[in-house]
Design a protein around this motif. Structure first.
Motif, PDB file in Angstrom:
ATOM      1  N   ILE A 399      46.979  40.831 -27.481  1.00 15.87           N
ATOM      2  CA  ILE A 399      48.263  40.128 -27.418  1.00 15.87           C
ATOM      3  C   ILE A 399      48.877  40.210 -28.813  1.00 15.87           C
ATOM      4  CG2 ILE A 399      49.490  37.986 -26.895  1.00 15.87           C
ATOM      5  CD1 ILE A 399      47.106  37.041 -25.311  1.00 15.87           C
ATOM      6  N   PRO A 400      49.904  41.035 -29.034  1.00 15.53           N
ATOM      7  CA  PRO A 400      50.533  41.080 -30.361  1.00 15.53           C
ATOM      8  C   PRO A 400      50.926  39.680 -30.830  1.00 15.53           C
ATOM      9  CG  PRO A 400      51.385  42.826 -28.968  1.00 15.53           C
ATOM     10  CD  PRO A 400      50.550  41.947 -28.079  1.00 15.53           C
ATOM     11  N   PHE A 401      50.838  39.439 -32.129  1.00 17.21           N
ATOM     12  CA  PHE A 401      51.020  38.071 -32.644  1.00 17.21           C
ATOM     13  C   PHE A 401      52.343  37.451 -32.220  1.00 17.21           C
ATOM     14  CE2 PHE A 401      53.180  40.538 -35.910  1.00 17.21           C
ATOM     15  CZ  PHE A 401      54.211  39.721 -36.331  1.00 17.21           C
ATOM     16  N   TYR A 402      53.378  38.265 -32.065  1.00 16.28           N
ATOM     17  CA  TYR A 402      54.682  37.721 -31.695  1.00 16.28           C
ATOM     18  C   TYR A 402      54.796  37.454 -30.195  1.00 16.28           C
ATOM     19  CZ  TYR A 402      55.066  42.820 -31.361  1.00 16.28           C
ATOM     20  OH  TYR A 402      54.819  44.149 -31.104  1.00 16.28           O
ATOM     21  N   ARG A 403      53.741  37.742 -29.421  1.00 14.56           N
ATOM     22  CA  ARG A 403      53.701  37.419 -27.992  1.00 14.56           C
ATOM     23  C   ARG A 403      52.733  36.281 -27.686  1.00 14.56           C
ATOM     24  NH1 ARG A 403      58.303  39.496 -26.788  1.00 14.56           N
ATOM     25  NH2 ARG A 403      58.420  41.776 -26.714  1.00 14.56           N
ATOM     26  N   VAL A 404      52.022  35.804 -28.693  1.00 16.03           N
ATOM     27  CA  VAL A 404      50.979  34.807 -28.456  1.00 16.03           C
ATOM     28  C   VAL A 404      51.559  33.523 -27.873  1.00 16.03           C
ATOM     29  CG1 VAL A 404      49.453  33.218 -29.696  1.00 16.03           C
ATOM     30  CG2 VAL A 404      49.261  35.676 -30.061  1.00 16.03           C
ATOM     31  N   ASP A 405      52.681  33.065 -28.394  1.00 18.37           N
ATOM     32  CA  ASP A 405      53.253  31.801 -27.923  1.00 18.37           C
ATOM     33  C   ASP A 405      53.574  31.866 -26.434  1.00 18.37           C
ATOM     34  OD1 ASP A 405      54.067  29.143 -28.642  1.00 18.37           O
ATOM     35  OD2 ASP A 405      56.122  29.772 -28.313  1.00 18.37           O
ATOM     36  N   GLU A 406      54.184  32.964 -25.988  1.00 21.02           N
ATOM     37  CA  GLU A 406      54.579  33.067 -24.582  1.00 21.02           C
ATOM     38  C   GLU A 406      53.419  33.411 -23.663  1.00 21.02           C
ATOM     39  OE1 GLU A 406      56.485  37.402 -23.947  1.00 21.02           O
ATOM     40  OE2 GLU A 406      57.307  36.327 -25.672  1.00 21.02           O
ATOM     41  N   ARG A 407      52.340  33.978 -24.222  1.00 21.53           N
ATOM     42  CA  ARG A 407      51.208  34.393 -23.389  1.00 21.53           C
ATOM     43  C   ARG A 407      49.961  33.539 -23.609  1.00 21.53           C
ATOM     44  NH1 ARG A 407      50.453  40.723 -24.100  1.00 21.53           N
ATOM     45  NH2 ARG A 407      48.679  40.215 -22.750  1.00 21.53           N
ATOM     46  N   ALA A 408      50.131  32.381 -24.225  1.00 17.42           N
ATOM     47  CA  ALA A 408      48.985  31.509 -24.496  1.00 17.42           C
ATOM     48  C   ALA A 408      48.290  31.078 -23.212  1.00 17.42           C
ATOM     49  CB  ALA A 408      49.435  30.285 -25.291  1.00 17.42           C
ATOM     50  N   GLY A 409      49.017  31.054 -22.107  1.00 13.95           N
ATOM     51  CA  GLY A 409      48.432  30.658 -20.831  1.00 13.95           C
ATOM     52  C   GLY A 409      47.375  31.618 -20.322  1.00 13.95           C
ATOM     53  N   GLU A 410      47.304  32.818 -20.894  1.00 17.25           N
ATOM     54  CA  GLU A 410      46.283  33.782 -20.482  1.00 17.25           C
ATOM     55  C   GLU A 410      44.925  33.498 -21.110  1.00 17.25           C
ATOM     56  OE1 GLU A 410      47.655  37.763 -21.192  1.00 17.25           O
ATOM     57  OE2 GLU A 410      49.722  37.260 -20.645  1.00 17.25           O
ATOM     58  N   ILE A 411      44.874  32.550 -22.029  1.00 17.69           N
ATOM     59  CA  ILE A 411      43.646  32.236 -22.757  1.00 17.69           C
ATOM     60  C   ILE A 411      43.036  30.957 -22.190  1.00 17.69           C
ATOM     61  CG2 ILE A 411      42.702  31.666 -25.030  1.00 17.69           C
ATOM     62  CD1 ILE A 411      45.066  33.316 -26.180  1.00 17.69           C
ATOM     63  N   ASP A 412      41.749  30.983 -21.947  1.00 13.39           N
ATOM     64  CA  ASP A 412      41.028  29.832 -21.396  1.00 13.39           C
ATOM     65  C   ASP A 412      40.841  28.785 -22.495  1.00 13.39           C
ATOM     66  OD1 ASP A 412      39.372  28.007 -20.228  1.00 13.39           O
ATOM     67  OD2 ASP A 412      37.810  29.439 -19.655  1.00 13.39           O
ATOM     68  N   PRO A 413      41.490  27.624 -22.387  1.00 16.16           N
ATOM     69  CA  PRO A 413      41.375  26.614 -23.448  1.00 16.16           C
ATOM     70  C   PRO A 413      40.009  25.956 -23.504  1.00 16.16           C
ATOM     71  CG  PRO A 413      42.645  25.740 -21.611  1.00 16.16           C
ATOM     72  CD  PRO A 413      42.388  27.187 -21.298  1.00 16.16           C
ATOM     73  N   ALA A 414      39.176  26.169 -22.484  1.00 10.01           N
ATOM     74  CA  ALA A 414      37.848  25.549 -22.469  1.00 10.01           C
ATOM     75  C   ALA A 414      36.816  26.367 -23.228  1.00 10.01           C
ATOM     76  CB  ALA A 414      37.386  25.345 -21.025  1.00 10.01           C
ATOM     77  N   ARG A 415      37.180  27.573 -23.618  1.00 14.31           N
ATOM     78  CA  ARG A 415      36.242  28.442 -24.330  1.00 14.31           C
ATOM     79  C   ARG A 415      36.686  28.629 -25.784  1.00 14.31           C
ATOM     80  NH1 ARG A 415      36.025  34.016 -21.579  1.00 14.31           N
ATOM     81  NH2 ARG A 415      34.588  34.361 -23.337  1.00 14.31           N
ATOM     82  N   PRO A 416      35.754  28.855 -26.699  1.00 19.27           N
ATOM     83  CA  PRO A 416      36.144  29.135 -28.089  1.00 19.27           C
ATOM     84  C   PRO A 416      36.912  30.446 -28.187  1.00 19.27           C
ATOM     85  CG  PRO A 416      33.793  29.484 -27.786  1.00 19.27           C
ATOM     86  CD  PRO A 416      34.293  28.849 -26.523  1.00 19.27           C
ATOM     87  N   VAL A 417      37.808  30.520 -29.162  1.00 23.99           N
ATOM     88  CA  VAL A 417      38.668  31.687 -29.349  1.00 23.99           C
ATOM     89  C   VAL A 417      38.502  32.200 -30.775  1.00 23.99           C
ATOM     90  CG1 VAL A 417      41.038  32.561 -29.298  1.00 23.99           C
ATOM     91  CG2 VAL A 417      40.340  30.787 -27.677  1.00 23.99           C
ATOM     92  N   ALA A 418      38.324  33.508 -30.919  1.00 21.00           N
ATOM     93  CA  ALA A 418      38.308  34.159 -32.229  1.00 21.00           C
ATOM     94  C   ALA A 418      39.501  35.097 -32.301  1.00 21.00           C
ATOM     95  CB  ALA A 418      37.006  34.930 -32.435  1.00 21.00           C
ATOM     96  N   VAL A 419      40.383  34.863 -33.267  1.00 14.89           N
ATOM     97  CA  VAL A 419      41.611  35.651 -33.397  1.00 14.89           C
ATOM     98  C   VAL A 419      41.436  36.651 -34.535  1.00 14.89           C
ATOM     99  CG1 VAL A 419      44.124  35.576 -33.562  1.00 14.89           C
ATOM    100  CG2 VAL A 419      42.888  33.600 -32.660  1.00 14.89           C
ATOM    101  N   ILE A 420      41.776  37.904 -34.262  1.00 19.25           N
ATOM    102  CA  ILE A 420      41.564  38.952 -35.252  1.00 19.25           C
ATOM    103  C   ILE A 420      42.794  39.845 -35.364  1.00 19.25           C
ATOM    104  CG2 ILE A 420      40.542  40.644 -33.634  1.00 19.25           C
ATOM    105  CD1 ILE A 420      38.465  41.246 -35.919  1.00 19.25           C
TER     106      ILE A 420
END
Length: 462
Positions: A399-420
């Motif tokens: 997810i390009p950084f400038y799409r993260v806000d609009e596509r945050a729903g694709e990420i499971d909030p119950a699991r840890p996230v590592a952003v690279i």
């Protein structure tokens, strides 16, 4: 007799302006001045004893606010722009073939639509030596190793078609030895230019510029519409500011205490934290967007992720840093700055206000975590598509950084996230957007994919 041609650079978003004229006549023109260049340009003209007669815009810029209003007010110079520019301010309307005389120096207008319909370049002629141009100021038409993107004002295919003619029928008809001075170097979103060089020649570009080696129009049109940089949402606003009869005023941001900042946040303001990535990760105001002022591509990244229609509160190390950030944001037309947090993050902490953090992890720690059954983090790679395709962590999500806000729903909030990302700056920015969206267990990966590759950890191109 001496011809003066001086380049004024701003490497932040790769902008180049020019002071060109005649030392003997004491006259000059300024081409494509940025709003934060005015003091420097006036000082250069005074140093050389030059009267600035013209301020020439090669087109209505979409990536930065021009300084033509301010420079005209300081010098009494005439602003000149192509007749198709549709500007609201008093100006000299230029047409193809017009010449501006500065003593023995002539600036010949060559209409080169493509990047924008009104785009022009200026051939610089020293009549004491002959009528043949020795240099050309190409604005946003021809860069070093690249040409301008065609999709900012009209349909990209239509723009590329017009640009093909401008390049092959106009610019490439100039003598091979003609020096080329572009309006942008590396860092600009007005093309795919990645070269930090500041000048070239027509002959060299004809031989080695990938876009100019494509002789067939259909192939050129296809090439010019592939892999274009993302368009920041504020580009249309910048164009309108540059067309306007009203000048944009550069203002220092107002100091705000913690109580005033809290009131603004309660009313819907956002915080833009411009401190270093490390300082932001350690502690920041909850919901803040972190974009380091001294990192690469500050303005372009802010323009891609920061709302343009809400008040902004700046958090910086000190007042000087806040003032510098406000100036750089004004350059991209971001004028909703309500002020800055006086005393910085320490003042917020002292007021008993809540703080948040984004922990970092090394690539070794990430590699080990990915090997654990059932507790492996979600890896979100926020680089550009080309970087992703060159190699990424297996099973990562792109997810390009400038799409993260609009596509945050694709990420499971119950699991840890590592952003690279590539080095750790864009990933911290993206992590701040995820935190603002309510995803709590977010880590930034130190050193990004550069460190991952250096550690010999596995990648895939699937």
């Amino acid at each position: 007799m001496t011809v003066i041609l001086e380049q004024i650079l701003r490497r932040d978003i790769g902008c180049a302006a020019y002071l060109v004229g005649s030392e003997a006549a004491g006259e000059a023109a300024v081409v494509d001045p940025r709003i934060d260049m005015v003091d420097e340009i006036v000082a250069l003209a005074e140093r050389d004893g030059l009267r600035i007669r013209y301020i020439v815009e090669t087109h209505n810029h979409a990536d930065h606010v021009s300084g033509h209003h301010q420079l005209a007010a300081r010098t009494g110079a005439t602003i000149a722009v192509h007749e198709d520019a549709g500007v609201a301010y008093p100006h000299l309307a230029l047409r193809d073939g017009d010449e501006l005389a500065l003593g023995e120096v002539r600036l010949r207008v060559i209409h080169t639509p493509g990047h924008r319909p009104e785009h022009i370049v200026l051939a610089v002629i020293d009549t004491s030596r002959g009528d043949e141009p020795w240099a050309v100021l190409t604005g946003d038409s021809l860069f070093i190793g690249d040409v301008a993107r065609p999709d900012l004002a009209i349909d990209g295919r239509e723009g590329a078609d017009a640009l093909f003619d401008s390049l092959h029928q106009r610019l490439l008809q100039l003598p091979e030895g003609t020096l080329v001075y572009p309006g942008h170097v590396s860092g600009s979103l007005c093309g795919r230019v990645s070269n930090r060089m500041t000048g070239t020649t027509i002959g060299f570009e004809r031989r080695f510029n990938p876009a100019l080696t494509i002789d067939a129009r259909p192939a050129f049109v296809e090439y010019m519409n592939e892999s274009l940089p993302e368009r920041p949402p504020n580009m249309a606003r910048i164009v309108e500011l540059n067309r306007s009869a009203e000048p944009l005023e550069l203002r220092d941001p107002a100091p705000l205490d913690a109580e005033a900042v809290r009131r603004l946040l309660d009313q819907g303001a956002r915080v833009l934290d411009v401190r270093s990535t490390a300082d932001f990760g350690q502690e920041h105001i909850p919901g803040a967007i972190g974009v380091p002022l001294d990192g690469s591509q500050f303005q372009n990244r802010v323009g891609l992720v920061v709302p343009t229609d809400v008040p902004l509160v700046l958090v910086a190390d000190d007042e000087a840093m806040a003032r510098r950030a406000a100036t750089m944001l004004s350059v991209i037309g971001l004028t909703t700055i309500a002020g800055y947090l006086a005393g910085g993050i320490a003042a917020w902490r002292a007021a008993g206000e809540p703080l948040d953090q984004i922990p970092s992890m090394t690539v070794q720690e990430l590699g080990a975590a990915l090997g654990r059954d059932g507790a492996a983090p979600q890896v979100v790679d926020v680089r550009e598509a080309g970087e992703w395709h060159s190699g990424h962590i297996p099973n990562a999500v792109h997810i390009p950084f400038y799409r993260v806000d609009e596509r945050a729903g694709e990420i499971d909030p119950a699991r840890p996230v590592a952003v690279i990302c590539g080095s750790g700056q864009r990933s911290m920015l993206a992590a701040s957007l995820l935190k603002a969206r309510g995803i709590e267990d977010v880590h930034n990966v130190e050193g990004g994919m550069t460190a991952w590759h250096a550690a010999g950890l596995p990648t895939t191109t699937d």
